[in-house]
Design a protein around this motif. Structure first.
Motif, PDB file in Angstrom:
ATOM      1  N   CYS A 125     -13.661  -4.251  -7.067  1.00 53.74           N
ATOM      2  CA  CYS A 125     -13.158  -4.603  -5.445  1.00 53.74           C
ATOM      3  C   CYS A 125     -12.134  -3.791  -5.306  1.00 53.74           C
ATOM      4  O   CYS A 125     -12.321  -3.252  -3.965  1.00 53.74           O
TER       5      CYS A 125
ATOM      6  N   LYS B 269     -14.191  -0.537  -4.349  1.00 53.37           N
ATOM      7  CA  LYS B 269     -14.752  -0.761  -3.094  1.00 53.37           C
ATOM      8  C   LYS B 269     -14.116  -0.553  -1.878  1.00 53.37           C
ATOM      9  O   LYS B 269     -14.487   0.122  -0.942  1.00 53.37           O
ATOM     10  N   GLN B 270     -12.734  -1.073  -1.943  1.00 50.21           N
ATOM     11  CA  GLN B 270     -11.614  -0.711  -0.939  1.00 50.21           C
ATOM     12  C   GLN B 270     -10.977   0.601  -0.624  1.00 50.21           C
ATOM     13  O   GLN B 270     -10.285   0.823   0.047  1.00 50.21           O
ATOM     14  N   GLY B 271     -11.417   1.628  -1.643  1.00 51.08           N
ATOM     15  CA  GLY B 271     -11.021   2.956  -1.412  1.00 51.08           C
ATOM     16  C   GLY B 271      -9.910   3.145  -2.321  1.00 51.08           C
ATOM     17  O   GLY B 271      -9.309   4.193  -1.830  1.00 51.08           O
TER      18      GLY B 271
ATOM     19  N   ALA C 222     -10.747  -8.841  -0.511  1.00 52.32           N
ATOM     20  CA  ALA C 222     -10.852  -8.470   0.898  1.00 52.32           C
ATOM     21  C   ALA C 222      -9.965  -9.010   1.752  1.00 52.32           C
ATOM     22  O   ALA C 222      -9.279  -8.296   2.892  1.00 52.32           O
TER      23      ALA C 222
ATOM     24  N   PRO D 115     -15.745  -2.575   2.115  1.00 55.47           N
ATOM     25  CA  PRO D 115     -14.608  -2.077   2.661  1.00 55.47           C
ATOM     26  C   PRO D 115     -14.423  -2.811   3.943  1.00 55.47           C
ATOM     27  O   PRO D 115     -15.330  -3.091   4.737  1.00 55.47           O
TER      28      PRO D 115
ATOM     29  N   LYS E  53     -13.109  -4.064   7.509  1.00 52.79           N
ATOM     30  CA  LYS E  53     -12.941  -3.600   9.071  1.00 52.79           C
ATOM     31  C   LYS E  53     -11.777  -4.109   9.536  1.00 52.79           C
ATOM     32  O   LYS E  53     -11.689  -5.246   9.615  1.00 52.79           O
TER      33      LYS E  53
END
Length: 553
Positions: free
Chosen positions: A11, A14-16, A141, A175, A177
């Motif tokens: 996770c 995935k979020q950078g 997230a 990711p 927004k």
């Protein structure tokens, strides 16, 4: 199927996330194991959880993306709380992950158990404990959204160690927004109307979430419309100080020119600021809840609007979205002379009287101004020493300031190391007092290990300067608890493989700083200043005399 630790690591990737600060602990070993399979995420091993949390906070301040910190339960979490508090007061995105006791041990006061919702609730935007690995994608997230949305701030996520070893087929969310609130047409129309009636408008600028484009749009709007701009406490880097609109900072130790501008302004455009104690002089600068001037207050979070002062025009808008609308708009009034006068007042305030002793910090700052490139990063903790970099260094459009809104000592060194990790080719200079430096000097080990040593200037006067200043003013000649018996800073820094020198004379500083800049392992320069030089423009003896006179009245 994967463990909770593996899902969490996926996770984050995935979020950078590219970097994690922290101190290892057995309560989240499953995460550390999973991160071995994610070499794109660098693990920065800190020496104390407080330093780790400060680095995560500084990373968020510098990049706008959440700084990530991992600590173990109990003492690890409570040590890290100082960084959470700093992120909250500074409106900085950050996520603190805490290893937690096993779920079956709740309510038994197990070893190192803490109720994190109760402990962090007042100083974080959101605190959550993950009960099942199935919910990790959802919660991670959401944590990234909460940390960056509205008024940015810290999120705390507790991770029960048995949850991290449970199996699940959950997959990372994409990711996130983010939504940015935009101003309404009616709000822009009313802003134009109020500005049209103003004779001496003043923008007071601050807050988190600004992009480089947003800052550029702000400068363009202010300059085109001849509106003076002041920055709130420790937000000096949001606008170019060489701009004809810049008129100084509305923080601690306001200059005479700044006070005059605040008094004479008939419209305050509070742009993305929260009305904190330091900006408002303990809420005495303007009466609460109506400040007695026309107030336009815009903020990314509607919770800040009307929180302290009732605005004539509240605007719920993200600063970048608002400036994207305002840029290019002609709202000019007859303010050019007013703006020029405010800017000239700021320029005049930069004149520094000679300081007592053989090392003059005014001339040190002047040299830094002359030799540092425009993209330099300055960092500091808390103390009177920070006046030099906060008040007398002129930040250009590319320079950055990392400084604690919370007034936390020890912030500067971890922040400078975090900046050096993110921007290895940019000069990073940390201003630290002798007391301030010793709060987190062990993070020199982190800098050494990861090859991220900044240039540290230790302003050494042998005392806790800010407290000594107040002590002399309130209890003159009755000094207690504020003197510091310091170690050999040069020897200590060399033990961490840094270049180190002691500087006692002004004329020796330029060459010493050049050697510091040339060092491949960073540097620590101990600047020994006269204890009389507690604050620019007033000596310790003068403070004491003023305090004695006050006590006689």
């Amino acid at each position: 199927m994967q463990t909770g630790g593996q899902i969490l690591a996926a996770c984050l990737a995935k979020q950078g996330v590219r970097r994690i600060f922290g101190v290892p602990g057995e309560s989240y070993l499953a995460v550390l194991d999973a991160l071995v399979d994610h070499p794109e995420i660098a693990l920065i091993g800190n020496r104390n959880e407080g330093g780790a949390a400060f680095m995560a906070c500084a990373h968020g301040e510098l990049t706008g993306a959440p700084g990530i910190c991992f600590v173990t339960r109990g003492p690890g979490a409570t040590n890290a709380s100082i960084g959470v508090h700093s992120a909250m007061q500074g409106s900085v995105p950050m996520i603190l992950f805490i290893g937690q006791i096993a779920r079956e041990m709740r309510g038994r006061e197990a070893f190192q158990a803490v109720d994190y919702r109760a402990f962090f609730g007042p100083i974080a935007k959101w605190v959550v404990e993950v009960d099942s690995p199935d919910r990790l994608p959802e919660i991670i997230a959401r944590a990234f959204v909460v940390a960056q949305s509205g008024r940015p701030g810290p999120v705390v996520v507790a991770l029960p160690e048995d949850m991290l070893t449970d199996m699940s087929d959950a997959r990372p969310a994409p990711p996130v927004k983010l939504a940015e609130a935009a101003p309404s047409v009616d709000a822009i129309h009313e802003l134009r109307r109020l500005l049209g009636r103003a004779e001496r408008p003043l923008i007071v600028l601050g807050g988190g979430g600004w992009s480089a484009q947003g800052r550029a749009d702000l400068a363009g709007f202010a300059e085109a419309n001849h509106i003076p701009v002041a920055t709130a406490f420790r937000f000096q880097d949001l606008i170019d100080h060489f701009s004809p609109s810049y008129c100084g900072d509305v923080g601690l130790g306001k200059t005479k020119a700044m006070r005059q501008a605040l008094d004479e302004a008939d419209l305050i455009f509070a742009l993305n600021i929260r009305f904190g104690e330091n900006t408002t002089d303990g809420y005495a600068l303007w009466p609460v809840p109506r400040m007695g001037k026309v107030l336009v207050h815009s903020h990314a979070s509607d919770a800040e609007l009307g929180k302290i002062y009732q605005a004539d025009l509240p605007i719920h808008a993200h600063p970048n979205a608002l400036m994207a609308v305002l840029k290019g708009m002609d709202m000019r009034g007859a303010w050019a002379d007013w703006c020029a006068r405010c800017h000239e007042g700021y320029r005049a305030s930069l004149t520094i009287p000679p300081q007592p002793g053989t090392l003059d910090m005014g001339r040190v700052v002047a040299h830094l101004q002359a030799v540092l490139p425009e993209a330099a990063i300055l960092a500091n903790g808390a103390g009177n020493f920070a006046i030099w970099s906060n008040k007398y260094f002129r930040f250009g459009p590319k320079a950055r300031l990392l400084a604690p809104q919370s007034g936390a000592m020890g912030y500067g060194l971890p922040a400078a190391i975090a900046a050096k990790l993110e921007c290895p080719d940019v000069p990073v200079v940390c201003f630290a007092g002798d007391g301030d430096f010793q709060m987190n000097l062990n993070e020199l080990g982190t800098a050494m290990q990861h090859g991220a040593m900044p240039i540290v200037l230790i302003v050494n006067n042998g005392t806790y300067g800010t407290i000594r200043m107040h002590q002399e003013r309130s209890y003159p000649a009755r000094v207690s608890f504020t003197d510091i018996d310091n170690p050999d800073f040069v020897a200590l820094a060399r033990a961490y493989r840094a270049h180190a020198e002691q500087v006692t004379r002004t004329e020796d500083f330029p060459a010493a700083f050049a050697r510091a800049c040339a060092s491949p392992t960073g540097a620590v320069l101990e600047l020994v200043i006269d204890p009389e030089s507690l604050t620019p423009g007033q000596t310790l003896s003068q403070m004491r005399a003023a305090g004695e006179a006050k006590n006689r009245i």
